[in-house]
Design a protein around this motif. Structure first.
Motif, PDB file in Angstrom:
ATOM      1  N   CYS A 335     -56.340   3.704  -0.169  1.00 53.23           N
ATOM      2  CA  CYS A 335     -54.567   4.967  -0.231  1.00 53.23           C
ATOM      3  C   CYS A 335     -53.834   5.334   1.049  1.00 53.23           C
ATOM      4  N   SER A 336     -52.947   5.734   1.042  1.00 51.16           N
ATOM      5  CA  SER A 336     -52.548   5.772   2.520  1.00 51.16           C
ATOM      6  C   SER A 336     -52.464   7.238   1.980  1.00 51.16           C
ATOM      7  N   GLU A 337     -52.236   8.137   3.034  1.00 44.98           N
ATOM      8  CA  GLU A 337     -52.391   9.858   2.692  1.00 44.98           C
ATOM      9  C   GLU A 337     -50.805   9.872   1.868  1.00 44.98           C
ATOM     10  N   THR A 338     -49.817   9.441   2.500  1.00 51.20           N
ATOM     11  CA  THR A 338     -47.860   9.571   1.439  1.00 51.20           C
ATOM     12  C   THR A 338     -48.745   9.114  -0.282  1.00 51.20           C
ATOM     13  N   PHE A 339     -48.722   8.243  -0.463  1.00 48.16           N
ATOM     14  CA  PHE A 339     -49.466   7.876  -1.869  1.00 48.16           C
ATOM     15  C   PHE A 339     -50.304   9.356  -2.381  1.00 48.16           C
ATOM     16  N   LYS A 340     -51.414   8.985  -1.347  1.00 49.36           N
ATOM     17  CA  LYS A 340     -52.699  10.062  -2.761  1.00 49.36           C
ATOM     18  C   LYS A 340     -51.837  11.614  -2.754  1.00 49.36           C
ATOM     19  N   HIS A 341     -50.775  11.921  -1.919  1.00 50.19           N
ATOM     20  CA  HIS A 341     -49.615  13.089  -1.833  1.00 50.19           C
ATOM     21  C   HIS A 341     -49.181  13.005  -3.477  1.00 50.19           C
ATOM     22  N   ASP A 342     -48.116  11.669  -3.343  1.00 55.11           N
ATOM     23  CA  ASP A 342     -46.890  12.080  -3.721  1.00 55.11           C
ATOM     24  C   ASP A 342     -47.471  11.048  -5.253  1.00 55.11           C
ATOM     25  N   TYR A 343     -49.344  10.919  -6.073  1.00 57.23           N
ATOM     26  CA  TYR A 343     -48.911  10.148  -7.309  1.00 57.23           C
ATOM     27  C   TYR A 343     -49.831  11.473  -6.961  1.00 57.23           C
ATOM     28  N   ALA A 344     -51.193  12.537  -6.532  1.00 58.04           N
ATOM     29  CA  ALA A 344     -51.132  13.707  -7.131  1.00 58.04           C
ATOM     30  C   ALA A 344     -50.260  14.220  -7.913  1.00 58.04           C
ATOM     31  N   VAL A 345     -49.033  14.529  -6.844  1.00 62.62           N
ATOM     32  CA  VAL A 345     -47.393  15.747  -7.343  1.00 62.62           C
ATOM     33  C   VAL A 345     -46.935  15.040  -8.825  1.00 62.62           C
ATOM     34  N   PHE A 346     -46.673  13.513  -8.865  1.00 65.30           N
ATOM     35  CA  PHE A 346     -46.791  13.107 -10.006  1.00 65.30           C
ATOM     36  C   PHE A 346     -47.585  12.971 -11.130  1.00 65.30           C
ATOM     37  N   TRP A 347     -48.833  13.556 -10.625  1.00 70.84           N
ATOM     38  CA  TRP A 347     -49.423  14.413 -11.929  1.00 70.84           C
ATOM     39  C   TRP A 347     -49.605  15.975 -12.143  1.00 70.84           C
ATOM     40  N   LYS A 348     -49.304  15.944 -11.077  1.00 72.74           N
ATOM     41  CA  LYS A 348     -48.850  17.268 -11.355  1.00 72.74           C
ATOM     42  C   LYS A 348     -47.311  17.729 -12.535  1.00 72.74           C
ATOM     43  N   ALA A 349     -46.686  16.852 -11.919  1.00 73.98           N
ATOM     44  CA  ALA A 349     -45.309  16.751 -12.356  1.00 73.98           C
ATOM     45  C   ALA A 349     -45.334  16.529 -13.620  1.00 73.98           C
ATOM     46  N   ILE A 350     -46.749  15.835 -14.219  1.00 77.83           N
ATOM     47  CA  ILE A 350     -46.301  15.351 -16.020  1.00 77.83           C
ATOM     48  C   ILE A 350     -46.508  16.437 -16.555  1.00 77.83           C
ATOM     49  N   PHE A 351     -47.264  16.835 -16.216  1.00 78.36           N
ATOM     50  CA  PHE A 351     -47.681  18.124 -16.380  1.00 78.36           C
ATOM     51  C   PHE A 351     -47.368  19.077 -16.724  1.00 78.36           C
ATOM     52  N   SER A 352     -46.834  19.453 -15.681  1.00 83.66           N
ATOM     53  CA  SER A 352     -45.771  20.755 -15.625  1.00 83.66           C
ATOM     54  C   SER A 352     -44.657  20.850 -15.951  1.00 83.66           C
ATOM     55  N   GLY A 353     -43.958  19.368 -16.825  1.00 83.29           N
ATOM     56  CA  GLY A 353     -42.536  19.099 -17.138  1.00 83.29           C
ATOM     57  C   GLY A 353     -41.467  19.125 -16.293  1.00 83.29           C
ATOM     58  N   ASP A 354     -42.028  18.906 -14.824  1.00 80.19           N
ATOM     59  CA  ASP A 354     -41.070  18.632 -13.858  1.00 80.19           C
ATOM     60  C   ASP A 354     -39.959  17.290 -13.795  1.00 80.19           C
ATOM     61  N   LEU A 355     -38.984  17.361 -14.298  1.00 80.01           N
ATOM     62  CA  LEU A 355     -38.590  15.958 -14.493  1.00 80.01           C
ATOM     63  C   LEU A 355     -37.776  15.456 -13.722  1.00 80.01           C
ATOM     64  N   PRO A 356     -37.401  16.608 -13.031  1.00 75.25           N
ATOM     65  CA  PRO A 356     -36.869  15.518 -11.438  1.00 75.25           C
ATOM     66  C   PRO A 356     -38.012  15.055 -10.214  1.00 75.25           C
ATOM     67  N   THR A 357     -39.138  16.212 -10.622  1.00 75.65           N
ATOM     68  CA  THR A 357     -39.497  15.146  -9.231  1.00 75.65           C
ATOM     69  C   THR A 357     -40.165  13.862 -10.109  1.00 75.65           C
ATOM     70  N   ILE A 358     -40.758  13.645 -11.618  1.00 73.45           N
ATOM     71  CA  ILE A 358     -41.169  12.615 -12.192  1.00 73.45           C
ATOM     72  C   ILE A 358     -40.194  11.491 -11.844  1.00 73.45           C
ATOM     73  N   GLN A 359     -38.925  11.855 -11.857  1.00 71.55           N
ATOM     74  CA  GLN A 359     -38.038  10.768 -11.808  1.00 71.55           C
ATOM     75  C   GLN A 359     -38.030  10.288  -9.839  1.00 71.55           C
ATOM     76  N   SER A 360     -37.491  11.051  -9.413  1.00 70.12           N
ATOM     77  CA  SER A 360     -37.841  10.877  -8.046  1.00 70.12           C
ATOM     78  C   SER A 360     -38.704  10.245  -7.637  1.00 70.12           C
ATOM     79  N   ILE A 361     -40.431  10.500  -7.781  1.00 67.08           N
ATOM     80  CA  ILE A 361     -41.341   9.679  -7.279  1.00 67.08           C
ATOM     81  C   ILE A 361     -41.259   8.373  -7.818  1.00 67.08           C
ATOM     82  N   ALA A 362     -40.894   8.210  -8.870  1.00 63.60           N
ATOM     83  CA  ALA A 362     -41.200   7.449  -9.379  1.00 63.60           C
ATOM     84  C   ALA A 362     -39.649   5.505  -8.932  1.00 63.60           C
ATOM     85  N   GLU A 363     -38.629   6.558  -9.061  1.00 59.05           N
ATOM     86  CA  GLU A 363     -37.587   6.014  -8.162  1.00 59.05           C
ATOM     87  C   GLU A 363     -38.284   5.107  -6.909  1.00 59.05           C
ATOM     88  N   GLY A 364     -38.410   6.343  -6.130  1.00 62.37           N
ATOM     89  CA  GLY A 364     -39.067   5.896  -5.159  1.00 62.37           C
ATOM     90  C   GLY A 364     -40.079   4.783  -4.546  1.00 62.37           C
TER      91      GLY A 364
END
Length: 557
Positions: A335-364
């Motif tokens: 996995c690329s460093e970018t993917f690792k970071h974004d995927y970790a942020v995605f997990w964090k955002a799901i648990f913290s209810g950070d909908l803008p980040t979830i939406q941003s990563i998924a759309e990206g």
């Protein structure tokens, strides 16, 4: 007679044609391991299957859908079994596709059994070709019967001249001659399915082909094993003591032969044997989840095939505790460093209810259905060997439309296949298998909380990572006082939301474990565990969103 034939052109041509066909057939069979016949068989049956679905999967014919699916599944199974080799792997992948009807799951189960082994004479020839010596010259002892046989290779136990016990993995002889044509045919079928059924398949074909080719190179597998061992040694905490990767013997390793230390152990999905050794299922499963979470979020070098046959448990060399041993390192994804970071942020955002980040990563990533993607990330209804199918109790008039609805949901799930991280193909496979293994053992660990904690730990301890934006502020545009205050408040809210979510997830997990134990004490049955509760939630979600019912076995290991 020959003079008579000379005056009969039609007979002469017929004889020449028959001779030519027979010669070509024999050359293909004995010199090229029936490569042409296998691919003709595949394309012929592919055309029949396409026609069958085009003519019979139509509105008004819902009463015959089950028979149609069963007929097609049996046809594909027959091709896979007759062709053998990589087709066994293709069949296993088909069986793992969740949107296929239940007939595929039931039909393809046989492909998960041991594949036929080649004779010792063939093994002896391969070793001589690859290593330059016969087995008798290299080894003190060599088991003529393999201890395991899969689609690509088989494993023999042997002893080196110095007394070291080793496992010798031998690639089956036809694989190298067949792989090019097999993968070419696979890509043709992907294109045909995309053309006739409008399902996005070709975008992943090249990526999968590259990794399958790597899996047939045992020198690559040996390098994977060494890198995996290195990553384990560098992992934080006690992981390096709880995990072992067999050491490779490079002197007797080549493209088609791999020799590594022999490890005596038991399958970790055999709870009776684990408990008989005095080992805790929870401790063993926690180690399994920990190592793969570390691979996904820290090292980025991920074992893509952690099924029960590739994980064993042995007694730790210096204590009585269990040690998990990882086998078969042919299929890895980096996995690329970018993917690792974004995927970790995605997990964090799901648990913290950070909908803008979830939406941003998924759309990206080109994902259209963010809710479906987030649910799949956490709950994973994609287990190898099982299927999602339409509820057969539904009204037959609705059945066609409901299956079409599922197809449309799959077709439109990705908005842009070029943006979707292909790493997720194998990351998802890894997580599915780990989840299924946890369920098989009765859900002894809270897999989701472990994954979420590991994801957050991989991001570091800076408060800025808890802000609502996944990217840091541009250095040329420093934040204003109001923006800094907003980030301060948002980061604390996100952090405590994350911790609260983990707390309540842990509370539900422990309640489910207590209920399990109570059922066992009172009724003498194991009962449903935490993974079963998650599975139930996914069944309801799929029913509500797509109008389909998931087979109870769709989440089993």
């Amino acid at each position: 007679m020959f003079r008579s034939l000379a005056h009969r052109p039609l007979l002469r041509r017929g004889l020449l044609l028959t001779t030519g066909i027979t010669t070509a057939w024999a050359a293909d069979k004995y010199a090229y391991d029936s490569t042409i016949q296998r691919n003709v068989r595949t394309l012929y049956n592919g055309a029949l299957i396409t026609a069958d679905y085009k003519w019979n999967f139509v509105e008004g014919n819902a009463a015959n859908f089950e028979a149609l699916h069963e007929r097609v599944a049996n046809r594909i199974l027959s091709v896979c079994k007759e062709n053998g080799g990589l087709y066994i792997k293709f069949g296993q992948q088909i069986a793992a596709v969740p949107v296929l009807p239940a007939a595929y799951n039931k039909t393809f189960k046989v492909l998960f059994d041991d594949a036929p082994a080649v004779s010792y004479a063939v093994v002896e020839k391969i070793i001589e070709e690859e290593l330059g010596q016969s087995p008798d010259q290299i080894f003190e002892t060599f088991s003529r019967t393999p201890l395991a046989s899969a689609s690509i290779a088989q494993v023999h136990r042997a002893t080196l001249k110095d007394g070291s016990v080793v496992a010798v993995k031998i690639q089956k002889p036809e694989i190298q001659r067949q792989i090019g044509w097999d993968l070419f045919t696979y890509k043709i079928l992907c294109r045909a399915m995309e053309f006739f059924f409008d399902l996005p398949l070709t975008w992943q074909a090249d990526y999968i082909e590259r990794h399958i080719r790597q899996e047939t190179d045992f020198e690559n597998e040996a390098r994977n094993a060494e890198l995996a061992a290195k990553n384990v040694r560098e992992a934080p905490g006690s992981l390096s003591d709880r995990i072992h990767v067999p050491k490779v013997n490079w002197k007797y390793t080549s493209k088609r032969v791999m020799t590594a230390e022999w490890i005596e152990g038991i399958r970790f999905t055999n709870p009776e044997l684990l408990e008989g050794q005095g080992w805790s299922k929870k401790e063993v499963m926690r180690t399994v989840v920990d190592v793969f979470a570390d691979q996904i979020f820290r090292s980025g070098f991920i074992h893509a095939d952690p099924h029960p046959g590739n994980i064993i448990v042995r007694k730790h060399p210096t204590s009585s505790r269990p040690q998990v041993v990882l086998l078969d390192h042919g299929l890895y994804v980096t996995c690329s460093e970018t993917f690792k970071h974004d995927y970790a942020v995605f997990w964090k955002a799901i648990f913290s209810g950070d909908l803008p980040t979830i939406q941003s990563i998924a759309e990206g990533w080109g994902v259209r259905d963010v809710q479906m993607f987030a649910s799949a990330t956490l709950q994973k209804p994609w287990t190898p060997g099982k299927a999602v199918h339409v509820d057969t109790s539904a009204n037959l008039e609705d059945l066609f439309q409901r299956q079409v609805k599922m197809k449309e949901s799959v077709k439109t799930f990705l908005n842009n296949t070029q943006s979707f991280p292909k790493e997720l193909i194998f990351v998802g496979r890894n997580m599915n298998l780990v989840r299924a293994n946890n369920k098989f053992l009765g859900s002894p660990v809270n897999r989701i909380n472990i994954m979420a904690n590991t994801a957050v730990q991989s991001l570091g301890n800076n408060w800025s990572m808890w802000g609502s934006n996944r990217n840091s502020q541009h250095p040329l545009h420093p934040p204003s006082t109001i923006e800094r205050f907003t980030q301060l408040v948002t980061s604390r809210i996100n952090y405590w939301t994350f911790r609260a979510t983990l707390f309540f997830t842990a509370l539900v997990f422990h309640m489910s474990r207590a209920a399990q134990k109570m059922r066992y004490v009172v009724l003498g049955v194991q009962g449903a565990g935490f993974e079963d509760m998650i599975d139930g939630g996914m069944r309801r979600t799929m029913q509500d969103q797509f109008g389909v019912t998931i087979d109870d076995e769709a989440f089993s290991g």
